[in-house]
Every structure is written in C-alpha cells, then in structure tokens.
Motif scaffolding. Structure first.
Motif, PDB file in Angstrom:
ATOM      1  N   GLU A  75      22.339  31.193  -3.640  1.00 36.15           N
ATOM      2  CA  GLU A  75      22.314  32.281  -4.543  1.00 36.15           C
ATOM      3  C   GLU A  75      23.492  31.796  -5.570  1.00 36.15           C
ATOM      4  N   LYS A  93      14.065  25.443  -1.685  1.00 31.82           N
ATOM      5  CA  LYS A  93      14.446  26.901  -1.743  1.00 31.82           C
ATOM      6  C   LYS A  93      15.256  26.947  -2.859  1.00 31.82           C
ATOM      7  N   GLY A  95      17.365  29.697  -5.149  1.00 35.45           N
ATOM      8  CA  GLY A  95      18.070  31.150  -5.083  1.00 35.45           C
ATOM      9  C   GLY A  95      18.875  31.149  -6.390  1.00 35.45           C
ATOM     10  N   GLU A 112      10.219  28.383  -1.467  1.00 32.04           N
ATOM     11  CA  GLU A 112      10.801  29.763  -1.193  1.00 32.04           C
ATOM     12  C   GLU A 112      11.468  30.010  -2.432  1.00 32.04           C
ATOM     13  N   ILE A 114      13.852  33.250  -4.254  1.00 37.01           N
ATOM     14  CA  ILE A 114      14.476  34.550  -4.461  1.00 37.01           C
ATOM     15  C   ILE A 114      15.260  34.577  -5.555  1.00 37.01           C
ATOM     16  N   SER A 115      15.022  34.729  -6.596  1.00 32.11           N
ATOM     17  CA  SER A 115      15.508  34.877  -8.004  1.00 32.11           C
ATOM     18  C   SER A 115      15.174  36.116  -8.909  1.00 32.11           C
ATOM     19  N   ASP A 131       6.276  31.339  -2.333  1.00 30.79           N
ATOM     20  CA  ASP A 131       6.424  32.700  -1.871  1.00 30.79           C
ATOM     21  C   ASP A 131       7.827  32.940  -2.974  1.00 30.79           C
ATOM     22  N   THR A 133      10.202  36.258  -4.460  1.00 30.49           N
ATOM     23  CA  THR A 133      10.861  37.291  -4.480  1.00 30.49           C
ATOM     24  C   THR A 133      11.659  37.367  -5.828  1.00 30.49           C
ATOM     25  N   SER A 134      11.317  38.297  -6.609  1.00 28.52           N
ATOM     26  CA  SER A 134      11.750  38.452  -8.153  1.00 28.52           C
ATOM     27  C   SER A 134      11.462  39.704  -8.738  1.00 28.52           C
ATOM     28  N   LYS A 152       6.735  39.085  -4.497  1.00 26.70           N
ATOM     29  CA  LYS A 152       7.094  40.687  -4.401  1.00 26.70           C
ATOM     30  C   LYS A 152       8.006  40.600  -5.698  1.00 26.70           C
TER      31      LYS A 152
END
Length: 168
Positions: A75, A93, A95, A112, A114-115, A131, A133-134, A152
């Motif tokens: 992150e 990954k 982030g 994966e 997540i951003s 996958d 997630t944003s 998502k």
C-alpha cells in the motif's frame, strides 16, 4: 527474458537507487527503508524484477520494456507504475493508490490488485486471471482487455473506449 546484468539480494531505501538501470535482472531485492527514498527504478529500460518487495513511493516511473514476476508492491507504493511502456506483470500483488497510471501496452496476469485508482489514463491494458479491487478502475483508458478477471469496484470504466470483457 534474459538480461545481461544481475542485481540479487540487495535492499534499497535511498532516492532513485537504481535510476536509469538498463538490461538488468533485479532478483530477491527489497525497496524499503528508513531513508524513505522514492522513484527507485525511475527511467529504466529492459529490466526484469523477480521476487522483489517494494514499499516506497513511485518504484517504477518512466520505465520501458519491463517484467515483474512474483513481486509485492505494498500500500505504501503510492503511484507504483506511472508513465511506463511495454510491461508484463505476473503472479504479483499490486497495492497502493494509483497503480498503473498513464501506462501503455501493459499485460497483467495472475495478479491480486488492490488499488483505489487502478489503470487510469492508460492505453492497451490487458488483464488475465486476476482479481482487482478498485473504486475507480480504468478512468479515461482506451484499449482494455479483461479475460477471467474478478473486479470489485463502484465507478469502473468511466470515460473508457475500446473495452473487451470475457469470462469475467
């Protein structure tokens, strides 16, 4: 891809630690540290990263012809990939806000992500078996190909063109 030079098992925390690196495999390295440096791999070309861990801001900016394999961008990697061209990201990954921004010709496989602002203002972005997630994925992006992707998010595909989605 085979690279002439190799850097292995090192840790970098200073500003622009590997600036301008060319034709190099970076393996089992860490981009982190109290120095809190940013842009570790800025303006690099023909570079591969394998099993690397990145925690500092802007690790890959203005990079051409790159590969990431089995890497982790935490992150803390704000704007992890920005202005990059010709990349392949596998089994990693991603982030941090703004991962993959203003990039061109990038393929992401088995990742994966997540951003909150993934894939903005980019061109020719392909994702396979990944996958995401944003909250705001792909804003103002042209040429998106998704195949076997689980996404998502709330405000995906705003102002996009040339989008193909399969098995997702």
């Amino acid at each position: 891809m085979k690279r002439t030079n190799k850097i292995e098992g090192r840790s970098y925390g200073e500003e622009r630690a590997l600036y301008g690196t060319r034709d190099t495999l970076v393996r089992n390295c860490r981009i982190e540290g109290e120095e809190d440096g940013e842009s570790a791999l800025k303006e690099c070309k023909d570079i591969s990263l394998e099993n690397c861990y990145m925690e500092l801001r802007y690790p890959l900016w203005h990079v051409e012809d790159f590969e990431l394999d089995d890497c982790v961008m935490t992150e803390g990697c704000r704007a992890a990939l920005w202005y990059d061209r010709g990349g392949l990201i596998r089994r990693s990954k991603l982030g941090g806000i703004k991962a993959v921004r203003e990039c061109k010709d990038v393929t992401v496989e088995k990742c994966e992500i997540i951003s909150p602002e993934f894939g903005w203002q980019s061109e020719n972005i392909t994702l396979k078996k990944s996958d995401i997630t944003s909250e705001y994925a792909f804003l103002h992006t042209n040429g998106i190909r998704l195949d076997d992707v689980d996404l998502k998010g709330k405000y995906t595909f705003q102002y996009t063109t040339n989008v193909v989605i399969k098995n997702s």
